[in-house]
Structure formats: structure tokens, C-alpha cells
Design a protein around this motif. Structure first.
Motif, PDB file in Angstrom:
ATOM      1  N   THR A  98       0.834  -1.203   0.000  1.00  0.00           N
ATOM      2  CA  THR A  98       0.000   0.000   0.000  1.00  0.00           C
ATOM      3  C   THR A  98       0.869   1.255   0.000  1.00  0.00           C
ATOM      4  O   THR A  98       0.560   2.232  -0.694  1.00  0.00           O
ATOM      5  N   ALA A  99       1.954   1.214   0.762  1.00  0.00           N
ATOM      6  CA  ALA A  99       2.849   2.372   0.823  1.00  0.00           C
ATOM      7  C   ALA A  99       3.436   2.681  -0.556  1.00  0.00           C
ATOM      8  O   ALA A  99       3.514   3.849  -0.958  1.00  0.00           O
ATOM      9  N   VAL A 100       3.822   1.657  -1.296  1.00  0.00           N
ATOM     10  CA  VAL A 100       4.395   1.878  -2.623  1.00  0.00           C
ATOM     11  C   VAL A 100       3.334   2.441  -3.570  1.00  0.00           C
ATOM     12  O   VAL A 100       3.604   3.378  -4.331  1.00  0.00           O
ATOM     13  N   HIS A 101       2.129   1.907  -3.513  1.00  0.00           N
ATOM     14  CA  HIS A 101       1.048   2.450  -4.354  1.00  0.00           C
ATOM     15  C   HIS A 101       0.769   3.910  -3.991  1.00  0.00           C
ATOM     16  O   HIS A 101       0.577   4.750  -4.876  1.00  0.00           O
ATOM     17  N   ASP A 102       0.758   4.186  -2.693  1.00  0.00           N
ATOM     18  CA  ASP A 102       0.516   5.561  -2.253  1.00  0.00           C
ATOM     19  C   ASP A 102       1.668   6.487  -2.640  1.00  0.00           C
ATOM     20  O   ASP A 102       1.450   7.660  -2.954  1.00  0.00           O
ATOM     21  N   ALA A 103       2.897   5.973  -2.627  1.00  0.00           N
ATOM     22  CA  ALA A 103       4.045   6.778  -3.056  1.00  0.00           C
ATOM     23  C   ALA A 103       3.905   7.127  -4.538  1.00  0.00           C
ATOM     24  O   ALA A 103       4.142   8.269  -4.945  1.00  0.00           O
ATOM     25  N   ASP A 104       3.479   6.167  -5.341  1.00  0.00           N
ATOM     26  CA  ASP A 104       3.262   6.428  -6.768  1.00  0.00           C
ATOM     27  C   ASP A 104       2.179   7.488  -6.954  1.00  0.00           C
ATOM     28  O   ASP A 104       2.342   8.427  -7.728  1.00  0.00           O
ATOM     29  N   ARG A 105       1.108   7.336  -6.227  1.00  0.00           N
ATOM     30  CA  ARG A 105       0.001   8.296  -6.303  1.00  0.00           C
ATOM     31  C   ARG A 105       0.471   9.686  -5.872  1.00  0.00           C
ATOM     32  O   ARG A 105       0.154  10.685  -6.518  1.00  0.00           O
ATOM     33  N   LEU A 106       1.251   9.753  -4.814  1.00  0.00           N
ATOM     34  CA  LEU A 106       1.722  11.034  -4.293  1.00  0.00           C
ATOM     35  C   LEU A 106       2.691  11.712  -5.281  1.00  0.00           C
ATOM     36  O   LEU A 106       2.601  12.926  -5.507  1.00  0.00           O
ATOM     37  N   VAL A 107       3.581  10.948  -5.881  1.00  0.00           N
ATOM     38  CA  VAL A 107       4.499  11.515  -6.871  1.00  0.00           C
ATOM     39  C   VAL A 107       3.709  12.044  -8.066  1.00  0.00           C
ATOM     40  O   VAL A 107       3.968  13.143  -8.569  1.00  0.00           O
ATOM     41  N   LEU A 159      10.098  -3.655  -2.751  1.00  0.00           N
ATOM     42  CA  LEU A 159       9.205  -2.586  -2.309  1.00  0.00           C
ATOM     43  C   LEU A 159       9.987  -1.497  -1.572  1.00  0.00           C
ATOM     44  O   LEU A 159       9.754  -0.307  -1.776  1.00  0.00           O
ATOM     45  N   ARG A 160      10.936  -1.909  -0.735  1.00  0.00           N
ATOM     46  CA  ARG A 160      11.771  -0.941  -0.027  1.00  0.00           C
ATOM     47  C   ARG A 160      12.565  -0.113  -1.033  1.00  0.00           C
ATOM     48  O   ARG A 160      12.651   1.115  -0.944  1.00  0.00           O
ATOM     49  N   GLY A 161      13.126  -0.785  -2.037  1.00  0.00           N
ATOM     50  CA  GLY A 161      13.872  -0.078  -3.080  1.00  0.00           C
ATOM     51  C   GLY A 161      12.988   0.905  -3.837  1.00  0.00           C
ATOM     52  O   GLY A 161      13.423   2.006  -4.181  1.00  0.00           O
TER      53      GLY A 161
END
Length: 185
Positions: A98-107, A159-161
Motif C-alpha cells: 500500500t505504501a508503494v502504491h501511495d508513493a506512486d500516487r503522491l508523486v 518494495l523498499r527499493g
């Protein structure tokens, strides 16, 4: 000397000067594009298979980019985005997908707030390449992991990367390409 002899000397000399000028302009243009696009220049040459085609493609990207109405964010918006990023990072521990999806959305949201069109990933990359060519490898890598994550195929390390990669572009977009200074400057 006759007029014919003078012309026989001057015309070839002018042709040589013209060829040298054209070659010099091409070399200078290529160097300028290499400096501006960084690693994206070499990637485009490799992708197109031709330096000439790549130069044309990159020049077209510059034209499109120049037509965009890009703007720096007001400090209140920068601070809001920074807080949102902190929240995305905090959720990584419990919900990395979820964090990675949210990071994509935020960018993507940050790109849009700055004035970049966000209609599709390939166009985003092309538009970003003009000012952010050195961080595009991060964005591509993060996006690839986000796609893997959607299919539940990404490892926690991937995911961390991805979070690290998203952060590289996020920071550049947030600070308008400048280094962040103390107290949000």
C-alpha cells in the motif's frame, strides 16, 4: 585572376565553411542535449538506435516541455506534500504494498501540482526527462516495482527499493530541482 578562377576558389571554400558550420552546430546541439538530459540522452540513443533520431526526439521533448506551465510550489504546499510523504513512509512497515502504491500516487499528484500532465506513464517520463533526466531511472525502477506489487509479485526488498526510488524524484519535484535547505527553503 579571372572571374572563373576566383569563383572556382571561393565556391568550394564557402562549401567547406558551410559544412564545418553545420557539423559544429550539430556537435554543440548534441553536447547541450547530453548535458541537459544526462543518462536519458544515452538511453534514448540506445532505444532509438540512432543518434540523429534521438536528438530529434529529445528536441521534441524540449519543445513540449517549454509549452508546459510549470511552477514551483508555494511553501505551504511543499510542507503538505512533505507531511504526506512522511505518512506514506510510516505505513511502509505494516503495509509495504500500500505504501508503494501511495508513493506512486503522491508523486503523480506532485507532478500535477507542479504543472506536469499526468495522462500516462510514458508521457510523464518524456515530460520529466527534460529537467529530471538524472532521476528518471529511479522513477522507472519504482514504477516497475509498483506494477509487480499490483500483481502481488514484488518482494519486500523490491518494495523498499521502490520507496527509495520514488523519494529521489519526489525530492526533486518538491524542491523544484533545488536542494532542500533548512526550514523548508
Amino acid at each position: 585572376m579571372s572571374t572563373g578562377t576566383v569563383l572556382a576558389i571561393i565556391i568550394p571554400a564557402l562549401v567547406v565553411v558551410a559544412l564545418i558550420t553545420v557539423a559544429t552546430v550539430r556537435v554543440m546541439r548534441r553536447r547541450r542535449l547530453q548535458e541537459r538530459f544526462g543518462p536519458e540522452y544515452a538511453r534514448t540513443v540506445e532505444d532509438t538506435g540512432s543518434r540523429r533520431v534521438a536528438v530529434h526526439d529529445l528536441a521534441e521533448r524540449e519543445k513540449r516541455h517549454d509549452s508546459l506551465e510549470l511552477q514551483p510550489l508555494p511553501s505551504t504546499e511543499r510542507e503538505r506534500y512533505a507531511r504526506e510523504w512522511d505518512g506514506v513512509q510510516e505505513q511502509f512497515v505494516g503495509r509495504p504494498d500500500t505504501a508503494v502504491h501511495d508513493a506512486d500516487r503522491l508523486v503523480t499528484s506532485l507532478m500535477q501540482a507542479r504543472g506536469y500532465p499526468t495522462e500516462n506513464f510514458d508521457q510523464q517520463v518524456r515530460d520529466l526527462s527534460v529537467e529530471h533526466g538524472r532521476t528518471l531511472r529511479h522513477y522507472r525502477a519504482a514504477h516497475e516495482v509498483d506494477s509487480l506489487s499490483t500483481r502481488h509479485e514484488a518482494t519486500t526488498e523490491q518494495l523498499r527499493g521502490a520507496m527509495v526510488h520514488y523519494r529521489a524524484l519526489f525530492d526533486e519535484l518538491l524542491t523544484d530541482g533545488r536542494r532542500a535547505g533548512p526550514a523548508g527553503t
